[in-house]
Design a protein around this motif. Structure first.
Motif, PDB file in Angstrom:
ATOM      1  N   GLU A 287     -12.763 -59.727  49.582  1.00  0.00           N
ATOM      2  CA  GLU A 287     -12.681 -58.828  48.448  1.00  0.00           C
ATOM      3  C   GLU A 287     -13.533 -59.371  47.303  1.00  0.00           C
ATOM      4  N   GLU A 288     -14.443 -58.549  46.793  1.00  0.00           N
ATOM      5  CA  GLU A 288     -15.351 -58.956  45.732  1.00  0.00           C
ATOM      6  C   GLU A 288     -15.493 -57.835  44.706  1.00  0.00           C
ATOM      7  N   TYR A 289     -15.921 -58.229  43.489  1.00  0.00           N
ATOM      8  CA  TYR A 289     -16.042 -57.283  42.385  1.00  0.00           C
ATOM      9  C   TYR A 289     -17.411 -57.459  41.746  1.00  0.00           C
ATOM     10  N   ASP A 290     -18.117 -56.363  41.570  1.00  0.00           N
ATOM     11  CA  ASP A 290     -19.513 -56.393  41.138  1.00  0.00           C
ATOM     12  C   ASP A 290     -19.602 -56.518  39.613  1.00  0.00           C
ATOM     13  N   VAL A 291     -19.677 -57.741  39.138  1.00  0.00           N
ATOM     14  CA  VAL A 291     -19.736 -57.973  37.700  1.00  0.00           C
ATOM     15  C   VAL A 291     -21.156 -57.769  37.165  1.00  0.00           C
ATOM     16  N   ARG A 292     -22.166 -57.947  38.004  1.00  0.00           N
ATOM     17  CA  ARG A 292     -23.541 -57.745  37.546  1.00  0.00           C
ATOM     18  C   ARG A 292     -23.769 -56.282  37.166  1.00  0.00           C
ATOM     19  N   SER A 293     -23.326 -55.367  38.010  1.00  0.00           N
ATOM     20  CA  SER A 293     -23.475 -53.944  37.701  1.00  0.00           C
ATOM     21  C   SER A 293     -22.682 -53.566  36.462  1.00  0.00           C
ATOM     22  N   ALA A 294     -21.485 -54.165  36.340  1.00  0.00           N
ATOM     23  CA  ALA A 294     -20.666 -53.874  35.159  1.00  0.00           C
ATOM     24  C   ALA A 294     -21.355 -54.344  33.890  1.00  0.00           C
ATOM     25  N   LEU A 295     -22.010 -55.501  33.944  1.00  0.00           N
ATOM     26  CA  LEU A 295     -22.743 -55.993  32.779  1.00  0.00           C
ATOM     27  C   LEU A 295     -23.886 -55.054  32.434  1.00  0.00           C
ATOM     28  N   ALA A 296     -24.615 -54.580  33.434  1.00  0.00           N
ATOM     29  CA  ALA A 296     -25.750 -53.695  33.186  1.00  0.00           C
ATOM     30  C   ALA A 296     -25.305 -52.338  32.645  1.00  0.00           C
ATOM     31  N   ASP A 297     -24.196 -51.835  33.177  1.00  0.00           N
ATOM     32  CA  ASP A 297     -23.766 -50.475  32.821  1.00  0.00           C
ATOM     33  C   ASP A 297     -22.914 -50.412  31.559  1.00  0.00           C
ATOM     34  N   GLU A 298     -22.099 -51.457  31.347  1.00  0.00           N
ATOM     35  CA  GLU A 298     -21.099 -51.381  30.278  1.00  0.00           C
ATOM     36  C   GLU A 298     -21.201 -52.508  29.262  1.00  0.00           C
ATOM     37  N   GLY A 299     -22.044 -53.498  29.540  1.00  0.00           N
ATOM     38  CA  GLY A 299     -22.149 -54.615  28.617  1.00  0.00           C
ATOM     39  C   GLY A 299     -20.956 -55.544  28.688  1.00  0.00           C
ATOM     40  N   PRO A 300     -20.695 -56.308  27.628  1.00  0.00           N
ATOM     41  CA  PRO A 300     -19.607 -57.291  27.631  1.00  0.00           C
ATOM     42  C   PRO A 300     -18.250 -56.705  28.014  1.00  0.00           C
ATOM     43  N   ALA A 301     -17.960 -55.492  27.582  1.00  0.00           N
ATOM     44  CA  ALA A 301     -16.666 -54.886  27.919  1.00  0.00           C
ATOM     45  C   ALA A 301     -16.523 -54.710  29.423  1.00  0.00           C
ATOM     46  N   GLY A 302     -17.617 -54.386  30.097  1.00  0.00           N
ATOM     47  CA  GLY A 302     -17.571 -54.240  31.546  1.00  0.00           C
ATOM     48  C   GLY A 302     -17.307 -55.559  32.246  1.00  0.00           C
ATOM     49  N   VAL A 303     -17.900 -56.635  31.713  1.00  0.00           N
ATOM     50  CA  VAL A 303     -17.660 -57.960  32.289  1.00  0.00           C
ATOM     51  C   VAL A 303     -16.184 -58.319  32.172  1.00  0.00           C
ATOM     52  N   ARG A 304     -15.622 -58.113  31.000  1.00  0.00           N
ATOM     53  CA  ARG A 304     -14.204 -58.432  30.807  1.00  0.00           C
ATOM     54  C   ARG A 304     -13.320 -57.589  31.723  1.00  0.00           C
ATOM     55  N   ARG A 305     -13.686 -56.315  31.886  1.00  0.00           N
ATOM     56  CA  ARG A 305     -12.891 -55.448  32.748  1.00  0.00           C
ATOM     57  C   ARG A 305     -12.893 -55.949  34.189  1.00  0.00           C
ATOM     58  N   VAL A 306     -14.062 -56.323  34.706  1.00  0.00           N
ATOM     59  CA  VAL A 306     -14.162 -56.787  36.089  1.00  0.00           C
ATOM     60  C   VAL A 306     -13.450 -58.122  36.273  1.00  0.00           C
ATOM     61  N   LEU A 307     -13.612 -59.022  35.309  1.00  0.00           N
ATOM     62  CA  LEU A 307     -12.919 -60.311  35.404  1.00  0.00           C
ATOM     63  C   LEU A 307     -11.403 -60.114  35.440  1.00  0.00           C
ATOM     64  N   GLN A 308     -10.899 -59.257  34.596  1.00  0.00           N
ATOM     65  CA  GLN A 308      -9.462 -58.999  34.578  1.00  0.00           C
ATOM     66  C   GLN A 308      -9.006 -58.320  35.865  1.00  0.00           C
ATOM     67  N   GLN A 309      -9.839 -57.453  36.404  1.00  0.00           N
ATOM     68  CA  GLN A 309      -9.525 -56.816  37.680  1.00  0.00           C
ATOM     69  C   GLN A 309      -9.459 -57.850  38.799  1.00  0.00           C
ATOM     70  N   ALA A 310     -10.423 -58.778  38.810  1.00  0.00           N
ATOM     71  CA  ALA A 310     -10.445 -59.816  39.835  1.00  0.00           C
ATOM     72  C   ALA A 310      -9.245 -60.750  39.708  1.00  0.00           C
ATOM     73  N   ILE A 311      -8.894 -61.084  38.475  1.00  0.00           N
ATOM     74  CA  ILE A 311      -7.715 -61.930  38.260  1.00  0.00           C
ATOM     75  C   ILE A 311      -6.466 -61.247  38.825  1.00  0.00           C
ATOM     76  N   GLY A 312      -6.349 -59.953  38.559  1.00  0.00           N
ATOM     77  CA  GLY A 312      -5.188 -59.217  39.057  1.00  0.00           C
ATOM     78  C   GLY A 312      -5.139 -59.117  40.559  1.00  0.00           C
ATOM     79  N   ALA A 313      -6.288 -59.287  41.219  1.00  0.00           N
ATOM     80  CA  ALA A 313      -6.345 -59.156  42.677  1.00  0.00           C
ATOM     81  C   ALA A 313      -6.201 -60.486  43.408  1.00  0.00           C
TER      82      ALA A 313
END
Length: 333
Positions: A287-313
């Motif tokens: 199981e993996e989460y694409d933080v690079r795409s989140a950074l490109a699409d959403e900026g810092p908020a996207g990175v935080r969202r993906v990190l928190q999602q990964a922590i929850g998983a």
């Protein structure tokens, strides 16, 4: 960051590249991995941006891995940028040591504080067979350089494999006269190494740490060294699950990491960032989460969202699952 099982997640392992100057038989095929293009690999500025957001969420410690992290150009500059991020307390690296004699001084000045050096055998011929192209003299010179330039602690990572017939006492004795911390790591079949590709090793080759400790004590007593005792005075500061012992009067320690015989999932404190920009919550899960795409699409908020999602998983444990679709060189250890 606290995960759903109450564990504090404060440690991020970052793979800088899936390339390596060795071709270790348990890590990648003889021809190496299919090289990713530069566009497929995280740029240094992307890594810095991801770490900035990770630090805001509670990541304080970083480890740079690969492949072999030192084969990527400009790594000293990356270390300097990462060390300047508020909240980052320490940066370590796992390396085969080959390039340390040339790079140790600059890495130390940049802010790298500690190194783990991979060394699975002290026999020169066996070393070449395992690495397929390496020379043990290169890695030993890397260990010397790490000590010379003041990295602390300097740890030696040795994967234990029953069919290799490694001289474990010779490894342990490296801790006697210098502040080296030798860690024996139970062999973990991961990725393609779980099959016939490369090694032919299997579950029969796993040496439980308790068995190895008993064997070392027998051999040490036979040589008049005395048994290993739990380390206190020289126990290295660490972020992981090793249990440390020492010989009386030794400058270093002997550690045991037991991912199979004694799961340490309850203390797992880490996430992994692959070289192509995926956050991996567990080494043994695909199981993996694409933080690079989140950074490109959403900026810092996207990175935080993906990190928190990964922590929850993050799973409570790997439930005896060993082996993933990715090679160890692609995961980043």
């Amino acid at each position: 960051m606290i995960d759903s099982h109450g564990r504090t997640i404060d440690y991020l392992r970052i793979s800088l590249t899936d390339r390596c100057n060795f071709r270790c038989i348990y890590c990648m095929p003889a021809e190496g991995v299919a090289a990713k293009s530069h566009d497929e690999i995280l740029r240094y500025d992307e890594i810095v941006d991801i770490v900035k957001e990770a630090s805001r969420l509670g990541i304080t410690r970083l480890r740079l891995t690969g492949g072999e992290p030192l084969v990527r150009r400009g790594v000293e500059g990356l270390v300097e940028e990462l060390a300047a991020i508020p909240g980052i307390e320490s940066i370590a690296m796992t390396t085969n040591g080959v390039l340390l004699p040339k790079m140790a001084a600059d890495l130390r000045r940049a802010g790298l504080s500690r190194v783990n050096i991979s060394l699975d055998t002290l026999d020169p011929d066996q070393f070449r067979r395992i690495t397929r192209c390496g020379s043990i003299e290169q890695t030993l010179a890397g260990i010397d350089a790490a000590l010379e330039y003041g990295f602390s602690p300097v740890k030696i990572n040795a994967v234990t494999v029953r069919s290799l017939g490694q001289d474990f006492l010779a490894f342990a004795k490296l801790s006697l006269d210098r502040p080296l911390h030798v860690r024996f790591i139970e062999y973990m079949p991961v990725g393609e190494s779980t099959g016939s590709d490369g090694t032919g090793w299997g579950k029969k080759d796993v040496i439980p740490s308790d068995e190895l400790l008993g064997l070392l004590n027998e051999q040490a007593k036979a040589e008049g060294l005395g048994e290993l005792v739990p380390a206190e005075k020289h126990k290295p500061q660490g972020w992981g699950p090793a249990s440390y012992y020492t010989f009386e009067g030794a400058q270093g320690t002997v550690g045991f990491i037991s991912p199979l015989s004694r799961h340490f999932c309850a203390e797992c404190n880490r996430l992994r960032l692959s070289a192509d920009g995926k956050i991996r919550p567990c080494l043994f899960s695909d199981e993996e989460y694409d933080v690079r795409s989140a950074l490109a699409d959403e900026g810092p908020a996207g990175v935080r969202r993906v990190l928190q999602q990964a922590i929850g998983a993050k799973p409570d444990e790997h439930h005896d699952k060993v082996g993933t679709e990715r090679l160890m060189s692609q995961i980043g250890g």
